[in-house]
Motif scaffolding. Sequence first.
Motif, mmCIF file in Angstrom:
data_model
loop_
_atom_site.group_PDB
_atom_site.id
_atom_site.type_symbol
_atom_site.label_atom_id
_atom_site.label_comp_id
_atom_site.label_asym_id
_atom_site.label_seq_id
_atom_site.Cartn_x
_atom_site.Cartn_y
_atom_site.Cartn_z
ATOM 1 N N LYS A 85 0.867 -1.241 0.086
ATOM 2 C CA LYS A 85 -0.080 -0.107 -0.109
ATOM 3 C C LYS A 85 0.759 1.318 -0.054
ATOM 4 C CE LYS A 85 -3.592 1.961 2.486
ATOM 5 N NZ LYS A 85 -4.762 1.819 3.648
ATOM 6 N N LYS A 86 1.842 1.233 0.769
ATOM 7 C CA LYS A 86 2.781 2.647 0.825
ATOM 8 C C LYS A 86 3.586 2.621 -0.374
ATOM 9 C CE LYS A 86 3.127 2.638 5.821
ATOM 10 N NZ LYS A 86 4.264 2.554 6.965
ATOM 11 N N LEU A 87 4.098 1.251 -1.292
ATOM 12 C CA LEU A 87 4.724 1.477 -2.203
ATOM 13 C C LEU A 87 3.974 2.125 -3.400
ATOM 14 C CD1 LEU A 87 6.554 -1.921 -2.430
ATOM 15 C CD2 LEU A 87 7.573 0.304 -2.168
ATOM 16 N N LYS A 88 2.608 1.647 -3.407
ATOM 17 C CA LYS A 88 1.831 2.199 -4.377
ATOM 18 C C LYS A 88 1.526 3.687 -4.269
ATOM 19 C CE LYS A 88 -0.670 -1.995 -5.303
ATOM 20 N NZ LYS A 88 -1.926 -2.774 -5.243
ATOM 21 N N ALA A 89 1.283 4.159 -3.071
ATOM 22 C CA ALA A 89 1.391 5.674 -2.654
ATOM 23 C C ALA A 89 2.544 6.408 -3.024
ATOM 24 C CB ALA A 89 1.100 5.785 -0.964
ATOM 25 N N ILE A 90 3.656 6.050 -2.830
ATOM 26 C CA ILE A 90 4.830 6.478 -3.254
ATOM 27 C C ILE A 90 4.995 6.633 -4.489
ATOM 28 C CG2 ILE A 90 7.559 6.336 -3.440
ATOM 29 C CD1 ILE A 90 7.237 5.054 -0.281
ATOM 30 N N TYR A 91 4.757 5.484 -5.316
ATOM 31 C CA TYR A 91 4.672 5.448 -6.966
ATOM 32 C C TYR A 91 3.784 6.480 -7.306
ATOM 33 C CZ TYR A 91 4.728 3.787 -11.744
ATOM 34 O OH TYR A 91 4.978 3.971 -12.846
ATOM 35 N N THR A 92 2.643 6.793 -6.808
ATOM 36 C CA THR A 92 1.469 7.527 -7.364
ATOM 37 C C THR A 92 1.998 8.973 -7.303
ATOM 38 O OG1 THR A 92 -0.320 5.981 -6.794
ATOM 39 C CG2 THR A 92 -0.798 8.630 -7.210
ATOM 40 N N LEU A 93 2.888 9.233 -6.154
ATOM 41 C CA LEU A 93 3.400 10.669 -6.014
ATOM 42 C C LEU A 93 4.407 11.012 -6.969
ATOM 43 C CD1 LEU A 93 3.625 10.917 -2.164
ATOM 44 C CD2 LEU A 93 2.167 12.310 -3.603
ATOM 45 N N LEU A 94 5.353 10.037 -7.320
ATOM 46 C CA LEU A 94 6.437 10.250 -8.240
ATOM 47 C C LEU A 94 6.167 9.984 -9.702
ATOM 48 C CD1 LEU A 94 9.106 8.617 -5.758
ATOM 49 C CD2 LEU A 94 8.442 11.137 -6.221
ATOM 50 N N GLU A 95 5.074 9.236 -9.912
ATOM 51 C CA GLU A 95 4.851 8.834 -11.161
ATOM 52 C C GLU A 95 4.952 9.880 -12.481
ATOM 53 O OE1 GLU A 95 1.563 5.707 -13.584
ATOM 54 O OE2 GLU A 95 1.093 6.924 -11.766
ATOM 55 N N THR A 96 4.271 10.804 -12.314
ATOM 56 C CA THR A 96 4.272 11.939 -13.215
ATOM 57 C C THR A 96 5.611 12.505 -13.443
ATOM 58 O OG1 THR A 96 1.748 12.413 -12.679
ATOM 59 C CG2 THR A 96 3.316 14.147 -13.772
ATOM 60 N N ASP A 97 6.216 12.913 -12.325
ATOM 61 C CA ASP A 97 7.625 13.283 -12.351
ATOM 62 C C ASP A 97 8.539 12.337 -13.065
ATOM 63 O OD1 ASP A 97 9.581 15.438 -11.636
ATOM 64 O OD2 ASP A 97 10.391 14.024 -10.006
ATOM 65 N N MET A 98 8.530 11.203 -12.892
ATOM 66 C CA MET A 98 9.349 10.147 -13.559
ATOM 67 C C MET A 98 9.055 10.031 -14.964
ATOM 68 S SD MET A 98 9.666 6.853 -10.620
ATOM 69 C CE MET A 98 7.955 6.341 -11.073
ATOM 70 N N SER A 99 7.922 10.123 -15.412
ATOM 71 C CA SER A 99 7.550 10.072 -16.799
ATOM 72 C C SER A 99 7.916 11.384 -17.647
ATOM 73 C CB SER A 99 6.191 9.692 -17.094
ATOM 74 O OG SER A 99 5.223 10.923 -16.544
ATOM 75 N N GLU A 100 7.638 12.429 -16.870
ATOM 76 C CA GLU A 100 8.160 13.884 -17.664
ATOM 77 C C GLU A 100 9.703 13.808 -17.716
ATOM 78 O OE1 GLU A 100 6.218 16.949 -15.257
ATOM 79 O OE2 GLU A 100 4.448 16.300 -15.855
ATOM 80 N N ASP A 101 10.431 13.684 -16.899
ATOM 81 C CA ASP A 101 12.028 13.595 -16.684
ATOM 82 C C ASP A 101 12.662 12.649 -17.597
ATOM 83 O OD1 ASP A 101 11.871 15.574 -14.697
ATOM 84 O OD2 ASP A 101 12.495 14.235 -13.133
#
Length: 81
Positions: free
Chosen positions: A20-36
């Motif tokens: 659950k925590k991994l999914k939350a972290i991923y959701t927070l960073l997902e946009t940033d990772m794909s844009e970079d």
Amino acid sequence: MSTAEIRQQLHNYIDSAEDKKLKAIYTLLETDMSEDSQLSEEQKEELDRRYSDHMNGIGRTYTWEETIAFTDKAWADRKSK
């Protein structure tokens, strides 16, 4: 805390975190990772142009020492303003 220490602590946390925590972290960073990781068409064209210039002996290259000297001077100039 140094960047290396932060990275290590994050790696350690991710390795043992609940799903659950991994999914939350991923959701927070997902946009940033794909844009970079995506270059615009303009950026790709510029890289292609520079690569072509380099391969044809047109582009100017710098040694590591020249690069350091250039950036040191640029920072010194910037600080003096």
